[in-house]
Design a protein around this motif. Structure first.
Motif, PDB file in Angstrom:
ATOM      1  N   MET A   1       0.846  -1.186   0.000  1.00 26.39           N
ATOM      2  CA  MET A   1       0.000   0.000   0.000  1.00 26.39           C
ATOM      3  C   MET A   1       0.883   1.237   0.000  1.00 26.39           C
ATOM      4  SD  MET A   1      -2.912   0.917   2.746  1.00 26.39           S
ATOM      5  CE  MET A   1      -3.188   2.594   3.152  1.00 26.39           C
ATOM      6  N   GLN A   2       0.530   2.212  -0.848  1.00 26.52           N
ATOM      7  CA  GLN A   2       1.299   3.453  -0.897  1.00 26.52           C
ATOM      8  C   GLN A   2       0.703   4.492   0.014  1.00 26.52           C
ATOM      9  OE1 GLN A   2       1.909   5.394  -4.607  1.00 26.52           O
ATOM     10  NE2 GLN A   2       3.936   4.526  -4.830  1.00 26.52           N
ATOM     11  N   ARG A   3       1.580   5.215   0.691  1.00 23.60           N
ATOM     12  CA  ARG A   3       1.157   6.304   1.565  1.00 23.60           C
ATOM     13  C   ARG A   3       2.131   7.445   1.365  1.00 23.60           C
ATOM     14  NH1 ARG A   3      -1.683   7.037   6.858  1.00 23.60           N
ATOM     15  NH2 ARG A   3      -0.786   8.949   7.627  1.00 23.60           N
ATOM     16  N   ASN A   4       1.623   8.607   1.050  1.00 20.65           N
ATOM     17  CA  ASN A   4       2.456   9.792   0.833  1.00 20.65           C
ATOM     18  C   ASN A   4       3.562   9.535  -0.182  1.00 20.65           C
ATOM     19  OD1 ASN A   4       0.925  11.148   2.740  1.00 20.65           O
ATOM     20  ND2 ASN A   4       2.315  10.647   4.404  1.00 20.65           N
TER      21      ASN A   4
ATOM     22  N   GLY B   1      10.315   4.534   5.968  1.00 22.56           N
ATOM     23  CA  GLY B   1      11.360   4.379   6.962  1.00 22.56           C
ATOM     24  C   GLY B   1      11.128   5.315   8.141  1.00 22.56           C
ATOM     25  N   LEU B   2      11.967   5.168   9.161  1.00 27.50           N
ATOM     26  CA  LEU B   2      11.815   5.995  10.361  1.00 27.50           C
ATOM     27  C   LEU B   2      11.967   7.483  10.067  1.00 27.50           C
ATOM     28  CD1 LEU B   2      13.562   4.147  13.330  1.00 27.50           C
ATOM     29  CD2 LEU B   2      11.141   4.500  12.919  1.00 27.50           C
ATOM     30  N   LYS B   3      12.839   7.837   9.132  1.00 32.75           N
ATOM     31  CA  LYS B   3      13.038   9.252   8.817  1.00 32.75           C
ATOM     32  C   LYS B   3      11.743   9.870   8.292  1.00 32.75           C
ATOM     33  CE  LYS B   3      17.032  10.424   7.441  1.00 32.75           C
ATOM     34  NZ  LYS B   3      18.297  10.639   6.740  1.00 32.75           N
ATOM     35  N   GLU B   4      11.082   9.176   7.388  1.00 30.91           N
ATOM     36  CA  GLU B   4       9.816   9.674   6.843  1.00 30.91           C
ATOM     37  C   GLU B   4       8.728   9.680   7.908  1.00 30.91           C
ATOM     38  OE1 GLU B   4      11.571   7.175   5.261  1.00 30.91           O
ATOM     39  OE2 GLU B   4      12.426   8.423   3.664  1.00 30.91           O
ATOM     40  N   LYS B   5       8.714   8.641   8.746  1.00 29.23           N
ATOM     41  CA  LYS B   5       7.722   8.585   9.822  1.00 29.23           C
ATOM     42  C   LYS B   5       7.930   9.729  10.815  1.00 29.23           C
ATOM     43  CE  LYS B   5       6.793   3.647   9.690  1.00 29.23           C
ATOM     44  NZ  LYS B   5       6.834   2.370  10.432  1.00 29.23           N
TER      45      LYS B   5
ATOM     46  N   ALA C   1       5.946  14.773  13.036  1.00 37.54           N
ATOM     47  CA  ALA C   1       6.147  16.191  13.376  1.00 37.54           C
ATOM     48  C   ALA C   1       5.112  17.063  12.669  1.00 37.54           C
ATOM     49  CB  ALA C   1       7.558  16.629  13.009  1.00 37.54           C
ATOM     50  N   LYS C   2       4.854  16.768  11.420  1.00 31.71           N
ATOM     51  CA  LYS C   2       3.858  17.542  10.650  1.00 31.71           C
ATOM     52  C   LYS C   2       2.473  17.407  11.288  1.00 31.71           C
ATOM     53  CE  LYS C   2       1.853  17.775   6.016  1.00 31.71           C
ATOM     54  NZ  LYS C   2       1.849  17.189   4.672  1.00 31.71           N
ATOM     55  N   LEU C   3       2.101  16.189  11.625  1.00 26.71           N
ATOM     56  CA  LEU C   3       0.814  15.956  12.277  1.00 26.71           C
ATOM     57  C   LEU C   3       0.747  16.635  13.642  1.00 26.71           C
ATOM     58  CD1 LEU C   3       0.273  12.190  11.425  1.00 26.71           C
ATOM     59  CD2 LEU C   3      -1.099  14.108  10.599  1.00 26.71           C
ATOM     60  N   ALA C   4       1.845  16.580  14.382  1.00 30.88           N
ATOM     61  CA  ALA C   4       1.889  17.180  15.714  1.00 30.88           C
ATOM     62  C   ALA C   4       1.640  18.680  15.659  1.00 30.88           C
ATOM     63  CB  ALA C   4       3.235  16.891  16.373  1.00 30.88           C
ATOM     64  N   HIS C   5       2.251  19.349  14.698  1.00 35.55           N
ATOM     65  CA  HIS C   5       2.040  20.800  14.557  1.00 35.55           C
ATOM     66  C   HIS C   5       0.567  21.105  14.286  1.00 35.55           C
ATOM     67  CE1 HIS C   5       6.128  22.332  14.837  1.00 35.55           C
ATOM     68  NE2 HIS C   5       6.528  21.307  14.111  1.00 35.55           N
ATOM     69  N   ALA C   6      -0.036  20.334  13.392  1.00 36.28           N
ATOM     70  CA  ALA C   6      -1.451  20.546  13.055  1.00 36.28           C
ATOM     71  C   ALA C   6      -2.345  20.273  14.270  1.00 36.28           C
ATOM     72  CB  ALA C   6      -1.852  19.663  11.876  1.00 36.28           C
TER      73      ALA C   6
ATOM     74  N   PHE D   1      11.659  10.635  19.158  1.00 38.09           N
ATOM     75  CA  PHE D   1      12.165   9.299  19.460  1.00 38.09           C
ATOM     76  C   PHE D   1      12.717   8.661  18.188  1.00 38.09           C
ATOM     77  CE2 PHE D   1      11.503   4.682  19.656  1.00 38.09           C
ATOM     78  CZ  PHE D   1      12.313   4.370  20.733  1.00 38.09           C
ATOM     79  N   GLN D   2      11.959   8.752  17.113  1.00 41.70           N
ATOM     80  CA  GLN D   2      12.397   8.184  15.837  1.00 41.70           C
ATOM     81  C   GLN D   2      13.649   8.895  15.317  1.00 41.70           C
ATOM     82  OE1 GLN D   2       8.559   8.864  14.150  1.00 41.70           O
ATOM     83  NE2 GLN D   2       7.938   6.716  14.326  1.00 41.70           N
ATOM     84  N   LYS D   3      13.671  10.211  15.434  1.00 38.96           N
ATOM     85  CA  LYS D   3      14.818  11.001  14.992  1.00 38.96           C
ATOM     86  C   LYS D   3      16.077  10.593  15.757  1.00 38.96           C
ATOM     87  CE  LYS D   3      15.779  15.935  14.285  1.00 38.96           C
ATOM     88  NZ  LYS D   3      15.191  17.279  14.438  1.00 38.96           N
ATOM     89  N   LEU D   4      15.963  10.445  17.068  1.00 41.74           N
ATOM     90  CA  LEU D   4      17.101  10.059  17.894  1.00 41.74           C
ATOM     91  C   LEU D   4      17.533   8.624  17.599  1.00 41.74           C
ATOM     92  CD1 LEU D   4      18.958  11.174  20.072  1.00 41.74           C
ATOM     93  CD2 LEU D   4      17.359  10.309  21.785  1.00 41.74           C
TER      94      LEU D   4
END
Length: 144
Positions: free
Chosen positions: A1-4, A10-14, A19-24, A43-46
Motif C-alpha cells: 500500500m502506498q502512503r504519501n 522508513g523511520l526518517k519519513e515517519k 512532526a507535521k501531524l503534531a504541529h497541526a 524518538f524516531q529522529k534520535l
C-alpha cells in the motif's frame, strides 16, 4: 500500500510525518495527541541518529526501548565530554537527553493519565521540543 508516495516508510519519513501531524494537532488544540506525535517524532529522529552514528540496536534485555535509547545516547555524549576539543558540543548535546526525559514524562501524561495536557504544559512541551532540536544540532556535530 502506498502512503504519501512511499511503498514503504522508513523511520526518517515517519518522524517527519509525525512532526507535521503534531504541529497541526497542536494548532487545533488537540494537545494530548500533539504531545504523542511530537514525542514519537523525536524518538524516531534520535533512534535514526544513534543507529547511523554508533550502530545502535535495541536489545530487549535492556527493558524499555525508550529508556535503553536515551541511556545509550547519554553514555555516548558523556564519552565525548571527556575530550577537551568536543566538550562544548557535548555539553550542548546533553540538552537532547534532558529535554527527552521531560518530553517523555509529558507523553506519559498525555497517553496514560486521566489529566489532559493543558495550554501551560503544551508550552512547556514546546519549549523542551525546541531545546531537544537545538541539542540535536550539536549532537549531530559530534565526530564518530
Amino acid at each position: 500500500m502506498q502512503r504519501n508516495g512511499f511503498d514503504e516508510m522508513g523511520l526518517k519519513e515517519k518522524s517527519k510525518e509525525n512532526a507535521k501531524l503534531a504541529h497541526a494537532l497542536r494548532d487545533d488544540g488537540e494537545y494530548n495527541a500533539a504531545v504523542n506525535r511530537f514525542y514519537y517524532s523525536i524518538f524516531q529522529k534520535l533512534h535514526i541518529a544513534a543507529s547511523e552514528k554508533w550502530q545502535y540496536a535495541y536489545d530487549s534485555t535492556e527493558g524499555s526501548s525508550h529508556r535503553a535509547l536515551i541511556n545509550f545516547v547519554s553514555n555516548k555524549i558523556s564519552e565525548y565530554a571527556k575530550d577537551e576539543e568536543l566538550r562544548m558540543d557535548a555539553m550542548k548535546a546533553q540538552q537532547v537527553t534532558g529535554s527527552f526525559r521531560t518530553l517523555k514524562k509529558l507523553r506519559v501524561q498525555a497517553d496514560y493519565l486521566d489529566k489532559c495536557i493543558d495550554e501551560k504544559e503544551m508550552k512547556t512541551f514546546s519549549d523542551n521540543y525546541k531545546k531537544f532540536n537545538e541539542g540535536y544540532s550539536s549532537f549531530s556535530k559530534l565526530k564518530e
